[in-house]
Design an enzyme around this catalytic site. Structure first.
Site, PDB file in Angstrom:
ATOM      1  NE  ARG A  25      -5.863   0.848  10.344  1.00 15.80           N
ATOM      2  CZ  ARG A  25      -4.632   1.147   9.589  1.00 15.80           C
ATOM      3  NH1 ARG A  25      -3.821   0.241   8.977  1.00 15.80           N
ATOM      4  NH2 ARG A  25      -4.458   2.645   9.173  1.00 15.80           N
TER       5      ARG A  25
ATOM      6  CG  ASP B 133      -1.818  -3.032   5.714  1.00 15.59           C
ATOM      7  OD1 ASP B 133      -0.778  -3.329   5.548  1.00 15.59           O
ATOM      8  OD2 ASP B 133      -2.011  -1.881   5.886  1.00 15.59           O
TER       9      ASP B 133
ATOM     10  CG  HIS C 203      -4.624  -9.401  12.673  1.00 12.56           C
ATOM     11  ND1 HIS C 203      -5.167  -8.116  12.595  1.00 12.56           N
ATOM     12  CD2 HIS C 203      -4.869  -9.946  11.435  1.00 12.56           C
ATOM     13  CE1 HIS C 203      -5.527  -7.951  11.307  1.00 12.56           C
ATOM     14  NE2 HIS C 203      -5.367  -9.054  10.519  1.00 12.56           N
TER      15      HIS C 203
ATOM     16  CG  ASP D 125      -7.094  -5.093   7.434  1.00  9.34           C
ATOM     17  OD1 ASP D 125      -6.848  -5.137   6.063  1.00  9.34           O
ATOM     18  OD2 ASP D 125      -6.722  -4.111   8.175  1.00  9.34           O
TER      19      ASP D 125
ATOM     20  CD  GLU E  76     -11.082  -0.927   3.701  1.00 13.55           C
ATOM     21  OE1 GLU E  76     -11.144  -0.096   2.890  1.00 13.55           O
ATOM     22  OE2 GLU E  76     -11.586  -1.509   4.706  1.00 13.55           O
TER      23      GLU E  76
ATOM     24  CD  GLU F 117      -1.693  -2.112   2.021  1.00 15.87           C
ATOM     25  OE1 GLU F 117      -2.602  -2.678   2.859  1.00 15.87           O
ATOM     26  OE2 GLU F 117      -0.508  -2.491   2.146  1.00 15.87           O
TER      27      GLU F 117
ATOM     28  CE1 TYR G 168      -2.004  -3.363   9.084  1.00 13.46           C
ATOM     29  CE2 TYR G 168      -3.660  -4.918   9.919  1.00 13.46           C
ATOM     30  CZ  TYR G 168      -3.398  -3.778   9.261  1.00 13.46           C
ATOM     31  OH  TYR G 168      -4.407  -3.292   8.296  1.00 13.46           O
TER      32      TYR G 168
END
Length: 763
Positions: free
Chosen positions: A311, A89, A356, A91, A93, A16, A309
């Site tokens: 989040r 990432d 996670h 997740d 998203e 990203e 990570y």
């Protein structure tokens, strides 16, 4: 025709952000070309709904203009690459970004390879590239459902707010629930009626011992019900009765008490602790954590990801990280600080979804002292917090010696006997506290370690009453939310997800619905108006339980247990019915009884982002507006001279607050800011610190000698200097303060009211 590029020997990796790209490239080496997508490359159009509500809610995605060059570069790189890896990432998203890249670039869906890692370290990245997988379409559909739901709410409710309240406002599926929580808490505070109550403490000692101690009256001997003292007359009666009572020790209990360390951080607890300990907003915390995750240049190591990570709602920790941390504890602190077996923390978060790890340093041996010189101040402080929390989470329990003494007071003559209790807690072994203790929210009880040392006592010991201390108290309303406590409430109720907490809080403040005052979130008049409209006409949309259940349904989509279209349909149909009813609601405005001087239409009071103002009801044809005149007492004239014509200036109130204007207006339109002095002195130059407003209307504080001195702070400064170092004190919650230069924290000193730049006697 454009010649087709030959397949090269390099593989393409897409992430990203440029920072993450540099770190991953540093790990993978020259056989890989790493590109950054700069977030999403496709999205629903801004100018239209972008959802076909008549045909299964199919979304219409576009590549925004600002992303076209990025997409073209990645597409060109993919054509010459040996293979394409999507390392966005780990997740929902990130999964959606990977899928959108496939669609935007025109790749065969079987060709790209999805790689997932939760920390940007050589071991984790290389392991991920050894085990690529296909894009998880269940995660993609869950994210797509969330995006469509949010679009349906935002693009239908926001225009309603523009018509009924004010232009530029917004409503959101989750942000409106957060606003409701803040508004309802404020109304609880406003409606709260304090109740009087009294406590009585006794200063006691053994007959032959000079050491005295305090004990608190708790009830009647033999009765479990707590004694309530509701008035001064009742307190006086008890004091009179207890003055002549005989005191003796009824029981002494000594026990060891162990306290476990807190688990390593998840997103919400990191935001809460960073707010309490560092004064960071949720948004600031996540921005800095993103930098630490994506990687920074650390000396000879090069670009290194410092934390996992950020989040996540999982407290799980990899076995390798636990082993490394335990080895570090043994070497650094010694065997007594190491528990017999590794600590394993289970998830406690309601509706936790992401598989996670917790937020932890990528290497425990990368101590804060080792990396400090490579980080800026914010990065160093947040990294230290994450590192300490992780190491402490694997350390031994803290052990306490707790002594509880029950004392009987016998007034005699057939009266009830009263029970007093004295408690003393001593730290016997620090354990994890040697490194880290969790901060407390304002209003939470502080630890009382060693505050009431007790002499050696035994059952039957006679005691001497030295003095009684009756004290009046009043019940207090529930505390207003801080950013940290709002995040905690959202998490506990299952509203939103780790990636949404910071944007939610930023949005309700950015729209002018909520303002942070002394660290507390307080709804503004506009927030009340918007919330009341939404709760009246869209009770389900802003219902806490309904929103939490919607999160459950999104989780079911992610697990492949439900199809996303029926979930959206079940949400959309009631929304449209409620919208039809709400469209008939009256406009949120107040009649003034006066007519517009420009067009003759009625003037009304309306709401803007910065409060109320008087406007012509003929807007937008007529744009006549003026400030509301009844906003407080009228401000007087001043001795200031107009910078343009030299005439006296008068104080006025505008839509953006008070200001000085030329008394010859409109012939002369000279203005200047009206300085509100805080009484505090600038720590850089010694000048006055004054209240200011940003371009978005947010209050901040800065040196009055700007631009020669550029000191600023978002936190309200206090006029009294720090009692320890003499530095600048800042507000740290209601009636609390912290020093900006040392670690002192405590009760806020009594303040004189802030003054304006008006002459004495005219303030």
């Amino acid at each position: 025709m454009t010649p087709v590029a030959k397949r090269g020997s390099k593989s393409l990796v897409v992430v990203e952000s440029p920072a993450k790209a540099r770190t991953v490239a540093n790990i993978l080496g020259r056989q890989y070309e790493v590109k950054a997508s700069i977030g999403h490359v496709r999205d629903l159009p801004k100018s239209a709904l972008g959802v076909d509500v008549k045909h299964g809610f199919d979304p219409y995605y576009i590549v925004p203009k600002e992303k076209q060059r990025v997409v073209d570069e990645i597409a060109a790189a993919s054509k010459r690459a040996q293979a394409v890896f999507l390392a966005t990432d780990p997740d929902r998203e990130g999964e959606a970004i990977a899928w959108h890249l496939v669609q935007a670039i025109g790749l065969d869906e079987a060709s790209p390879r999805r790689v997932v890692f939760h920390e940007i370290t050589p071991q984790a990245v290389r392991a991920a590239f050894r085990h690529p997988r296909a894009i998880d379409m269940q995660l993609v559909q869950a994210q797509q459902a969330r995006r469509i739901l949010d679009r349906l709410v935002g693009y239908n409710l926001s225009p309603l707010l523009w018509k009924k309240v004010a232009r530029g406002l917004s409503a959101g599926r989750v942000q409106s629930v957060a606003l409701r929580l803040v508004v309802e808490r404020e109304r609880e505070v406003q409606d709260f009626v304090p109740k009087e109550y009294w406590s009585i403490e006794a200063q006691l000692s053994k007959a032959d011992d000079p050491q005295s101690f305090r004990a608190k009256l708790t009830g009647l001997v033999g009765k479990r019900k707590k004694l309530e003292i509701a008035s001064q007359s009742e307190a006086d009666r008890l004091v009179s009765l207890l003055q002549s009572a005989a005191y003796s020790v009824a029981a002494v209990q000594k026990k060891k008490q162990a306290r476990r360390p807190s688990p390593p951080f998840i997103t919400s607890t990191l935001q809460q602790e960073a707010a309490r300990r560092l004064g960071f907003t949720a948004q600031r915390t996540m921005r800095i954590a993103q930098q630490l995750y994506e990687g920074l240049a650390i000396g000879d190591e090069g670009q290194v990801g410092l934390i996992t990570y950020m989040r996540t709602d999982s407290t799980q920790v990899a076995d390798s990280a636990r082993r490394e941390t335990r080895a570090y504890i043994r070497e650094k602190f010694g065997q007594p600080y190491l528990p017999a077996s590794p600590r394993v923390y289970k998830k406690r978060v309601k509706r936790a979804q992401e598989a996670h790890e917790a937020i932890r340093p990528t290497s425990t041996y990368r101590e804060p002292e080792r990396v400090r010189r490579y980080l800026n101040r914010d990065q160093e402080r947040l990294y230290t917090l994450i590192w300490q929390r992780m190491v402490a989470s694997q350390m031994a329990d803290a052990l306490y010696d707790v002594t509880t003494v029950d004392i009987e007071a016998r007034p005699g003559r057939g009266r009830d006997d009263y029970l007093f209790r004295a408690v003393n807690t001593q730290l016997a072994f620090p354990g994890y506290r040697h490194l880290y203790t969790e901060a407390r929210e304002e209003g939470e009880e502080e630890e009382d370690l060693g505050k009431n040392p007790l002499p050696e006592l035994a059952a039957g010991d006679l005691l001497r009453l030295l003095e009684l201390f009756p004290e009046q108290h009043f019940t207090e309303p529930p505390p207003r939310y801080t950013e940290g406590t709002l995040v905690r409430t959202l998490e506990e109720k299952g509203i939103g997800r780790p990636s949404t907490y910071a944007p939610i809080i930023a949005t309700v403040q950015g729209r002018g619905y909520v303002e942070k005052q002394n660290g507390r979130l307080r709804p503004q008049e506009l927030g009340f108006v918007v919330n009341d409209l939404l709760t009246t006409y869209f009770p389900d949309i802003v219902d806490v339980n309904f929103t939490a259940e919607m999160e459950d349904e999104l989780d079911e989509i992610a697990r492949g247990e439900r199809s996303w279209q029926p979930v959206v349909q079940d949400f959309y149909a009631p929304l449209m019915k409620a919208l039809a009813i709400a469209s008939e609601a009256p406009v949120a405005r107040q009649e003034t009884g006066e007519m517009c001087a420009q067009c003759g239409r009625p003037m009304v009071i309306r709401w803007g982002r910065r409060g109320r103002f008087v406007a012509c009801s003929g807007y937008p044809q007529c744009r006549n507006t003026r400030p509301v005149e009844d906003e407080g007492e009228p401000l007087p004239a001043t001795e200031e001279a107009c910078p343009q014509c030299g005439s006296p200036m008068v104080a006025k109130r505008g839509r953006y607050g008070p200001f000085l204007a030329c008394s010859r207006y409109p012939q002369c339109q000279g203005t200047r800011p009206l300085l509100v002095k805080t009484g505090a002195r600038c720590p850089l130059c010694g000048g006055d610190i004054v209240e200011k407003r940003s371009r978005r209307g947010r209050v901040f504080y800065g040196c009055a000698d700007y631009p020669s001195c550029q000191f600023t702070t978002w936190t309200r400064p206090l006029p009294t200097p720090c009692p320890e170092c003499g530095g600048l004190l800042l507000a740290a919650g209601e009636n609390r303060a912290r020093c900006s230069q040392c670690r002192w924290r405590g009760q806020a000193p009594q303040e004189a009211p802030a003054t304006t730049g008006l002459p004495a006697g005219q303030r």
